[in-house]
Design a protein around this motif. Structure first.
Motif, PDB file in Angstrom:
ATOM      1  N   LEU A 245       0.819  -1.226   0.000  1.00 49.44           N
ATOM      2  CA  LEU A 245       0.000   0.000   0.000  1.00 49.44           C
ATOM      3  C   LEU A 245       0.852   1.276   0.000  1.00 49.44           C
ATOM      4  CD1 LEU A 245      -2.684  -0.992   2.684  1.00 49.44           C
ATOM      5  CD2 LEU A 245      -2.937  -1.048   0.193  1.00 49.44           C
ATOM      6  N   SER A 246       2.173   1.110  -0.027  1.00 49.25           N
ATOM      7  CA  SER A 246       3.058   2.250   0.224  1.00 49.25           C
ATOM      8  C   SER A 246       2.887   3.404  -0.754  1.00 49.25           C
ATOM      9  CB  SER A 246       4.523   1.787   0.227  1.00 49.25           C
ATOM     10  OG  SER A 246       4.867   1.219  -1.025  1.00 49.25           O
ATOM     11  N   LYS A 247       2.485   3.110  -1.982  1.00 54.85           N
ATOM     12  CA  LYS A 247       2.367   4.182  -2.980  1.00 54.85           C
ATOM     13  C   LYS A 247       0.911   4.464  -3.373  1.00 54.85           C
ATOM     14  CE  LYS A 247       6.732   4.018  -2.775  1.00 54.85           C
ATOM     15  NZ  LYS A 247       7.404   4.978  -1.861  1.00 54.85           N
ATOM     16  N   ALA A 248      -0.028   3.839  -2.669  1.00 55.39           N
ATOM     17  CA  ALA A 248      -1.436   3.945  -3.064  1.00 55.39           C
ATOM     18  C   ALA A 248      -1.989   5.355  -2.933  1.00 55.39           C
ATOM     19  CB  ALA A 248      -2.281   2.964  -2.241  1.00 55.39           C
TER      20      ALA A 248
ATOM     21  N   GLN B   3       5.848   6.720   7.619  1.00 54.48           N
ATOM     22  CA  GLN B   3       7.257   6.718   8.012  1.00 54.48           C
ATOM     23  C   GLN B   3       8.180   6.082   6.980  1.00 54.48           C
ATOM     24  OE1 GLN B   3       7.494   5.158  12.053  1.00 54.48           O
ATOM     25  NE2 GLN B   3       5.660   6.313  12.640  1.00 54.48           N
ATOM     26  N   GLN B   4       7.622   5.550   5.887  1.00 58.10           N
ATOM     27  CA  GLN B   4       8.461   4.972   4.827  1.00 58.10           C
ATOM     28  C   GLN B   4       9.426   6.011   4.251  1.00 58.10           C
ATOM     29  OE1 GLN B   4       6.545   4.407   0.871  1.00 58.10           O
ATOM     30  NE2 GLN B   4       4.666   5.158   1.863  1.00 58.10           N
ATOM     31  N   TYR B   5       9.048   7.295   4.327  1.00 59.84           N
ATOM     32  CA  TYR B   5       9.880   8.358   3.748  1.00 59.84           C
ATOM     33  C   TYR B   5      10.871   8.934   4.754  1.00 59.84           C
ATOM     34  CZ  TYR B   5       6.353   8.175   0.055  1.00 59.84           C
ATOM     35  OH  TYR B   5       5.516   7.764  -0.951  1.00 59.84           O
TER      36      TYR B   5
ATOM     37  N   ALA C 249      10.706   1.386   5.122  1.00 57.57           N
ATOM     38  CA  ALA C 249      11.565   2.524   4.755  1.00 57.57           C
ATOM     39  C   ALA C 249      12.853   2.041   4.106  1.00 57.57           C
ATOM     40  CB  ALA C 249      11.874   3.366   5.987  1.00 57.57           C
ATOM     41  N   ILE C 250      13.476   1.006   4.684  1.00 56.60           N
ATOM     42  CA  ILE C 250      14.711   0.458   4.112  1.00 56.60           C
ATOM     43  C   ILE C 250      14.425  -0.145   2.743  1.00 56.60           C
ATOM     44  CG2 ILE C 250      16.492  -1.306   4.360  1.00 56.60           C
ATOM     45  CD1 ILE C 250      16.208  -0.938   7.426  1.00 56.60           C
TER      46      ILE C 250
ATOM     47  N   PHE D  51      17.194  11.168  -8.446  1.00 54.75           N
ATOM     48  CA  PHE D  51      16.447  10.178  -7.669  1.00 54.75           C
ATOM     49  C   PHE D  51      16.811  10.220  -6.184  1.00 54.75           C
ATOM     50  CE2 PHE D  51      16.091   8.542 -11.965  1.00 54.75           C
ATOM     51  CZ  PHE D  51      14.772   8.106 -12.028  1.00 54.75           C
ATOM     52  N   ALA D  52      17.564  11.244  -5.770  1.00 53.70           N
ATOM     53  CA  ALA D  52      17.956  11.436  -4.361  1.00 53.70           C
ATOM     54  C   ALA D  52      18.595  10.172  -3.792  1.00 53.70           C
ATOM     55  CB  ALA D  52      16.749  11.849  -3.531  1.00 53.70           C
ATOM     56  N   LEU D  53      19.517   9.593  -4.546  1.00 54.73           N
ATOM     57  CA  LEU D  53      20.155   8.343  -4.128  1.00 54.73           C
ATOM     58  C   LEU D  53      21.084   8.543  -2.935  1.00 54.73           C
ATOM     59  CD1 LEU D  53      20.942   6.679  -7.584  1.00 54.73           C
ATOM     60  CD2 LEU D  53      18.860   6.558  -6.203  1.00 54.73           C
ATOM     61  N   ARG D  54      21.735   9.704  -2.862  1.00 56.21           N
ATOM     62  CA  ARG D  54      22.603   9.956  -1.706  1.00 56.21           C
ATOM     63  C   ARG D  54      21.771  10.006  -0.433  1.00 56.21           C
ATOM     64  NH1 ARG D  54      24.676  13.473  -5.774  1.00 56.21           N
ATOM     65  NH2 ARG D  54      26.783  12.874  -6.455  1.00 56.21           N
ATOM     66  N   ARG D  55      20.642  10.682  -0.508  1.00 55.14           N
ATOM     67  CA  ARG D  55      19.772  10.769   0.662  1.00 55.14           C
ATOM     68  C   ARG D  55      19.226   9.395   1.033  1.00 55.14           C
ATOM     69  NH1 ARG D  55      15.005  14.739  -0.260  1.00 55.14           N
ATOM     70  NH2 ARG D  55      14.094  12.950  -1.295  1.00 55.14           N
ATOM     71  N   ALA D  56      18.895   8.596   0.019  1.00 53.28           N
ATOM     72  CA  ALA D  56      18.369   7.251   0.274  1.00 53.28           C
ATOM     73  C   ALA D  56      19.406   6.388   0.989  1.00 53.28           C
ATOM     74  CB  ALA D  56      17.940   6.594  -1.035  1.00 53.28           C
ATOM     75  N   SER D  57      20.660   6.443   0.530  1.00 49.33           N
ATOM     76  CA  SER D  57      21.690   5.613   1.157  1.00 49.33           C
ATOM     77  C   SER D  57      21.976   6.080   2.577  1.00 49.33           C
ATOM     78  CB  SER D  57      22.972   5.629   0.321  1.00 49.33           C
ATOM     79  OG  SER D  57      23.470   6.939   0.185  1.00 49.33           O
TER      80      SER D  57
END
Length: 692
Positions: free
Chosen positions: A392-395, A432-434, A453-454, A478-484
Motif C-alpha cells: 500500500l506504500s504508494k497507493a 514513516q516509509q519516507y 523505509a529500508i 532520484f535522491a540516491l545519496r539521501r536514500a543511502s
C-alpha cells in the motif's frame, strides 16, 4: 593613508525570496575577494538584504591600495657593456622600455654575477578607480540561473535594476553598473515612508532607511523581529508556533517592514488532517499555523504583513478570505478520497511509470512489499504487516489530496489506512516509509516502518544503479545519496543486524531486468562503494580520522553496525602507544607480501623456525589468535585490538633480528607465511597498515 566606510547598494525590483540570502552572501564574498585581490585594507564587509535591494558596508576601507616598488632586472653587466665600456643595444633597449638611461640603472649582485636593475615605484590605485569594476565583476558572478532583460538594452540581471549607490564616507563613487549611473538616491518602502531620498554619508544607510524609508534593511534584525512578533501573537492566542526556519527565511525575504497579524478559519476544517491544512497554509500562503500546547492545530494562523495598516481588520479579513478556499479544497479532497479504499487504488498505480525500465509504481510497490517482509523477518518485526504496508506504500499517490498537495504523500496514506481499518503498524509505516526525509530528521519508530523505509530506499538505489543512472556531480534526480544515508542511519541507530550484501542481492533478484551474473556483480560492487562513500563523508563530519575510516572500509565489512563498532575500535587503537609501530610493521608486512604473493602458504612449518625471534613470534601469534577469537565472535573489536597491541615487542624483535627474504627458499616461504598469519590476525578487524 585615509580610511572610511564604503556603502554599495543595488536597488532592484522584488528579488526571488528563496534566493535572497544566497545572493547577498555571494555578493559579500565576491566583493571581499575583489578588494583583497586589489590590495585594499579594510576591517570587514557586512551584507544587507531586503526584497528590493542588495547592499554592503565595508568598514574602515583604505582610500587607495598601497604604493609598491617593482624590481625589473635587465641584462647581465657582462652583456650590457662592450669591451670599451659602452652600453650595448640590449642594455639601451631595456633601459628605454623602463623610461630611464643605462647610467640611471641600479645593479644587483647574485651568485651568478652582476645584473642591471630598475626599481619602479608604482602608485596605489584609489577606490574611485577600482571599486566600480570590483562591484560589477561581483554582480556578474552571482548565482543567477535565469537572468532577465528589461527595457531596450542588453543588460541582464536577476531582476530589473533601478538604482546604484556607492558612497565612500560622504563622497560619491561614480561609475556605471548594469547600465545605471551611481547616485546618492535610495528608494524607501513602496507604500510607507519616502519613496526616494538622498544619502549624505555611507554611515547613515541603515538608520536613514529605517527612519525615512521605513525599510529594515538588516536581514538578521528583520528575521529576529518577525520571530519575536510571531511568538508573541501565538502566546496571546494561547498557543505556540512550530517555527519553520525555511518559512521564516522566506517571509523575511518578502517584507521590508514586518507586522505580524492573526487570522482565523472555521472549526469545521479541523476535521481534515492537520498536516494538509498546515501544508497549504505554509506552502501556499506563507502563514504560520498555531498549535495548542499538546501539538493540536488551532483554527488560527499568523501572517506577516509588509505594511502598518490604518485598518488592520480589513487586512485580516482579506487574508482569511484568501485562505478559506484553499482549506475548503483540502476538505473536499479528503472527503472524496475517503470514498475509496487504499487497496482499491492499486490498479491505477499500474498506469503510473516509476521508471521506464523499472516498471510502474505498482511494480515498485510489489517489490517493496516483498523486500519489506524479508527485512522485517530479519529484524524481528511482523512480516505480514510489513508486506501489507509495502503493497500500500504508494497507493495514496493517486489520491486527490496528494495530487494537490504532493508534500503530504505518506501522511495521507496513514490517515486513509486508519480510515480503512488497517493495522496501526501498517498505517504508521505508510507515513514513516519516507523517514528520514533530510539530514537530522526523525527515524521510523517501529520495526515494520523501518523495514518498509529500508525496502523503499533500497529498491530505488539498486534499480537506478542497475540501469546505469548513477549520480554525477551534484546531479542526483532520484535522491540516491539521501536514500543511502537514510538506510545507514536507520540500521545503525536502531542496531539492526542486517547485511548489505544480502539486502542488495535480494533487491537485485526482484528487478524486472535480465542481468547476467557479471552485471549483477558490477551493480553490487558499485552500490557498495557508493554506500561506503556516504559512510566516509558521514564519519569525516563526525571528526573521525580519514585513515581510520579507510582502515575499516578496506575490509569491505557488510554489516553497518559492525562498521560502527570497528570505527570506534580503530579510533581507540590509534591512541595507544603501540599503534604507530604496529601500523608501520603492518605496512611493511603488506608491502613484502604484495611483492611475493606466490611464496605464502596457509600453514607454518614449526620445524623451519630456526631463529629464537621467529619462534617467539609464531608462539605469540598462535596464543593471540586463541585469545582474541572469542572477542571477535562477539564483535568486541576494541578489546581485541588492545590485546593485539601486545604483539608490538615480539614483532619489533623479529624484524630487528630475522632476515625474511632468506636465500634459503624454504625459510623464506615459511617466514612470509608467518608474517601473513600476523597480518591476517589484524585484518580480522581492519587494515591498520593505512593508519596515519
Amino acid at each position: 593613508m585615509s580610511y572610511d566606510n564604503l556603502l554599495v547598494e543595488i536597488g532592484t525590483e522584488e528579488l526571488p525570496p528563496k534566493a535572497l540570502r544566497g545572493l547577498a552572501e555571494s555578493f559579500q564574498s565576491n566583493v571581499q575577494q575583489g578588494l583583497e585581490k586589489a590590495g585594499f585594507q579594510f576591517e570587514k564587509v557586512e551584507w544587507f538584504a531586503a526584497p528590493r535591494r542588495l547592499a554592503l558596508l565595508v568598514t574602515a576601507l583604505s582610500e587607495k591600495t598601497p604604493d609598491k616598488v617593482v624590481e625589473k632586472r635587465g641584462p647581465a653587466v657582462s652583456a650590457a657593456f662592450d669591451a670599451d665600456g659602452k652600453a650595448t643595444k640590449a642594455a639601451e633597449g631595456w633601459a628605454r622600455s623602463n623610461g630611464i638611461s643605462v647610467e640611471q640603472a641600479d645593479r644587483i649582485s647574485t651568485d651568478k654575477g652582476e645584473w642591471l636593475l630598475h626599481k619602479a615605484e608604482i602608485s596605489g590605485q584609489s577606490i574611485y578607480q577600482l571599486v566600480p569594476e570590483i562591484v560589477a565583476d561581483s554582480l556578474a558572478k552571482l548565482p543567477i540561473p535565469k537572468p532577465m532583460r528589461w527595457g531596450a538594452t542588453a543588460t541582464q540581471f536577476i531582476r530589473p535594476v533601478h538604482t546604484i549607490t556607492m558612497l565612500y564616507g560622504e563622497k560619491l563613487v561614480q561609475g556605471n553598473i548594469l547600465g545605471i549611473e551611481s547616485a546618492r538616491t535610495v528608494r524607501g518602502h513602496r507604500f510607507m515612508g519616502e519613496a526616494e531620498f538622498e544619502l549624505g554619508h555611507a554611515n547613515d544607510y541603515v538608520q536613514q532607511l529605517d527612519r525615512r524609508g521605513k525599510v529594515i534593511v538588516n536581514y538578521e534584525q528583520r528575521k529576529t523581529i518577525i520571530r519575536e512578533q510571531i511568538e508573541a501573537e501565538a502566546a496571546r492566542e494561547g498557543g505556540v508556533v512550530e517555527m519553520d526556519d525555511s518559512l521564516l527565511e522566506e517571509v523575511c525575504s518578502l517584507v521590508e517592514w514586518p507586522v505580524a497579524m492573526v487570522g482565523s478559519f472555521e472549526d469545521k476544517f479541523l476535521a481534515v488532517p492537520a498536516e494538509a491544512l498546515i501544508y497549504t497554509m505554509k506552502d501556499n500562503q506563507k502563514y504560520f499555523p498555531i498549535l495548542d500546547t499538546e501539538g493540536n492545530l488551532l483554527p488560527r494562523f499568523i501572517f506577516v504583513s509588509n505594511i502598518v495598516s490604518k485598518d488592520p481588520k480589513q487586512v485580516v479579513e482579506g487574508n482569511e478570505k484568501v485562505v478559506r478556499p484553499r482549506l475548503a479544497d483540502a476538505e473536499f479532497f479528503f472527503e472524496t478520497d475517503k470514498k475509496s479504499r487504499l487497496d482499491s487504488r492499486l490498479d491505477k498505480l499500474a498506469n503510473v511509470v516509476f521508471q521506464q525500465k523499472l516498471g510502474s509504481l505498482l511494480d515498485k510497490a510489489n517489490r517493496v512489499s516483498e523486500l519489506a517482509a524479508q527485512i522485517a523477518g530479519e529484524i524481528g518485526g511482523n512480516s505480514q504487516h510489513a508486506q501489507r504496508a509495502g503493497l500500500l506504500s504508494k497507493a495514496d499517490l493517486n489520491s486527490e489530496m496528494v495530487l494537490e498537495f504532493p508534500d503530504i504523500q505518506g501522511v495521507m496514506g496513514m490517515y486513509y489506512a486508519r480510515f480503512d481499518g488497517e493495522h496501526e503498524d501498517v498505517a504508521n509505516a505508510l507515513n514513516q516509509q519516507y523517514w528520514p526525509r533530510f539530514s537530522g530528521d526523525k527515524l521510523p519508530e517501529s520495526k515494520v516502518a523501518s523495514a518498509v523505509a529500508i525496502a523503499d530506499k533500497l529498491d530505488t538505489l539498486v534499480g537506478i544503479f542497475a540501469i546505469g543512472q548513477l549520480p554525477k556531480g551534484d546531479k542526483d534526480p532520484f535522491a540516491l545519496r539521501r536514500a543511502s544515508l537514510g538506510i545507514i542511519r536507520i540500521i545503525q541507530d536502531k542496531g539492526y543486524q542486517l547485511d548489505l550484501n544480502t539486502l542488495i542481492n535480494s533487491a537485485l533478484l526482484l528487478l524486472p531486468l535480465e542481468l547476467s551474473q557479471e552485471q549483477q556483480n558490477q551493480v553490487h560492487a558499485q552500490l557498495l562503494d557508493f554506500i561506503y562513500a556516504r559512510l566516509r563523508a558521514m564519519y569525516l563530519e563526525q571528526g573521525i580520522d580519514a585513515s581510520v575510516i579507510t582502515a575499516v572500509l578496506e575490509r569491505k565489512p557488510s554489516q553497518l553496525i559492525d562498521i560502527e563498532s570497528r570505527i570506534k575500535a580503530v579510533s581507540h587503537f590509534r591512541t595507544l602507544e603501540q599503534a604507530q609501530a604496529l601500523a608501520a610493521a603492518n605496512k611493511r608486512v603488506s608491502n613484502i607480501l604484495a611483492k611475493n604473493p606466490d611464496f605464502v602458504k596457509p600453514e607454518i612449518d614449526s620445524g623451519l623456525l630456526k631463529e629464537a625471534e621467529e619462534q617467539a613470534l609464531a608462539s605469540a601469534i598462535a596464543a593471540m589468535a586463541e585469545k582474541v577469537a572469542p572477542l571477535l565472535a562477539k564483535a568486541d573489536y576494541q578489546q581485541a585490538l588492545i590485546e593485539l597491541a601486545g604483539l608490538r615487542e615480539v614483532v619489533d624483535q623479529f624484524f630487528d633480528n630475522v632476515m625474511v627474504m632468506s636465500e634459503d627458499d624454504q625459510l623464506k616461504i615459511n617466514r612470509l607465511s608467518l608474517l601473513n598469519s600476523l597480518r591476517q590476525l589484524f585484518l580480522e578487524i581492519a587494515d591498520i597498515s593505512v593508519i596515519q
